[in-house]
Design a protein around this motif. Structure first.
Motif, mmCIF file in Angstrom:
data_model
loop_
_atom_site.group_PDB
_atom_site.id
_atom_site.type_symbol
_atom_site.label_atom_id
_atom_site.label_comp_id
_atom_site.label_asym_id
_atom_site.label_seq_id
_atom_site.Cartn_x
_atom_site.Cartn_y
_atom_site.Cartn_z
ATOM 1 N N ARG A 69 0.868 -1.184 0.000
ATOM 2 C CA ARG A 69 0.000 0.000 0.000
ATOM 3 C C ARG A 69 0.896 1.223 0.000
ATOM 4 O O ARG A 69 1.772 1.363 0.858
ATOM 5 N N ASN A 70 0.711 2.104 -0.975
ATOM 6 C CA ASN A 70 1.495 3.335 -1.092
ATOM 7 C C ASN A 70 0.793 4.440 -0.302
ATOM 8 O O ASN A 70 -0.277 4.894 -0.683
ATOM 9 N N HIS A 71 1.399 4.879 0.795
ATOM 10 C CA HIS A 71 0.785 5.889 1.658
ATOM 11 C C HIS A 71 0.909 7.300 1.091
ATOM 12 O O HIS A 71 0.264 8.221 1.597
ATOM 13 N N ASP A 72 1.717 7.494 0.052
ATOM 14 C CA ASP A 72 1.846 8.809 -0.576
ATOM 15 C C ASP A 72 0.826 9.031 -1.689
ATOM 16 O O ASP A 72 0.703 10.140 -2.188
ATOM 17 N N GLU A 73 0.099 8.001 -2.065
ATOM 18 C CA GLU A 73 -0.906 8.095 -3.127
ATOM 19 C C GLU A 73 -2.230 8.533 -2.517
ATOM 20 O O GLU A 73 -2.735 7.919 -1.576
ATOM 21 N N SER A 74 -2.818 9.622 -3.045
ATOM 22 C CA SER A 74 -4.067 10.148 -2.486
ATOM 23 C C SER A 74 -5.300 9.398 -2.989
ATOM 24 O O SER A 74 -6.309 9.339 -2.297
ATOM 25 N N ASP A 75 -5.228 8.816 -4.181
ATOM 26 C CA ASP A 75 -6.363 8.099 -4.757
ATOM 27 C C ASP A 75 -6.420 6.680 -4.178
ATOM 28 O O ASP A 75 -5.529 5.877 -4.435
ATOM 29 N N PRO A 76 -7.461 6.346 -3.390
ATOM 30 C CA PRO A 76 -7.545 5.015 -2.782
ATOM 31 C C PRO A 76 -7.511 3.874 -3.793
ATOM 32 O O PRO A 76 -7.019 2.792 -3.496
ATOM 33 N N ALA A 77 -7.995 4.115 -4.999
ATOM 34 C CA ALA A 77 -7.998 3.072 -6.022
ATOM 35 C C ALA A 77 -6.592 2.780 -6.541
ATOM 36 O O ALA A 77 -6.345 1.719 -7.106
ATOM 37 N N GLN A 78 -5.672 3.716 -6.355
ATOM 38 C CA GLN A 78 -4.302 3.555 -6.845
ATOM 39 C C GLN A 78 -3.300 3.224 -5.731
ATOM 40 O O GLN A 78 -2.114 3.072 -6.000
ATOM 41 N N GLN A 79 -3.749 3.127 -4.490
ATOM 42 C CA GLN A 79 -2.837 2.917 -3.361
ATOM 43 C C GLN A 79 -2.229 1.522 -3.337
ATOM 44 O O GLN A 79 -1.094 1.360 -2.920
ATOM 45 N N HIS A 80 -2.947 0.506 -3.739
ATOM 46 C CA HIS A 80 -2.488 -0.876 -3.615
ATOM 47 C C HIS A 80 -1.816 -1.329 -4.908
ATOM 48 O O HIS A 80 -2.337 -1.107 -5.994
#
Length: 105
Positions: A69-80
């Motif tokens: 999980r990328n914690h710097d990504e604001s879009d929840p659909a793009q975090q994983h």
């Protein structure tokens, strides 16, 4: 200068939880399939299934990939996102040794 760590030590660090039972945050450097290097500064393990025909299997040895999980990504659909374990180069500035010691001198 970066230190060298074994692959199983790197995997254990990535799977470790912090004192509150939450996944710990790490930085990773990885090789992309086109040969370039990628870097993510704040990632943790993830248990979410990504969309698709097959589901992520929790036993890493069976699928040879790690779900982050990328914690710097604001879009929840793009975090994983997934990365093949063999393409991981560094965890928290430590270079990963994927050889299992077969090239010792």
């Amino acid at each position: 200068m970066s230190t060298l760590i074994k692959r199983k030590v790197a995997m254990a660090a990535l799977r470790a939880d912090d004192a509150q039972g939450q996944p710990s945050i790490h930085s990773i450097r990885y090789r992309k399939k086109d040969g370039t290097l990628g870097y993510k500064a704040h990632v943790s393990k993830s248990f979410r299934h990504l969309p698709g025909a097959s589901k992520y299997r929790g036993q890493v040895s069976l699928n040879h990939e790690f779900l982050f999980r990328n914690h710097d990504e604001s879009d929840p659909a793009q975090q994983h996102f997934r990365i093949l374990i063999d393409l991981l180069v560094e965890v928290d500035g430590h270079i990963i040794d994927h050889t299992n010691g077969e090239y010792r001198s």
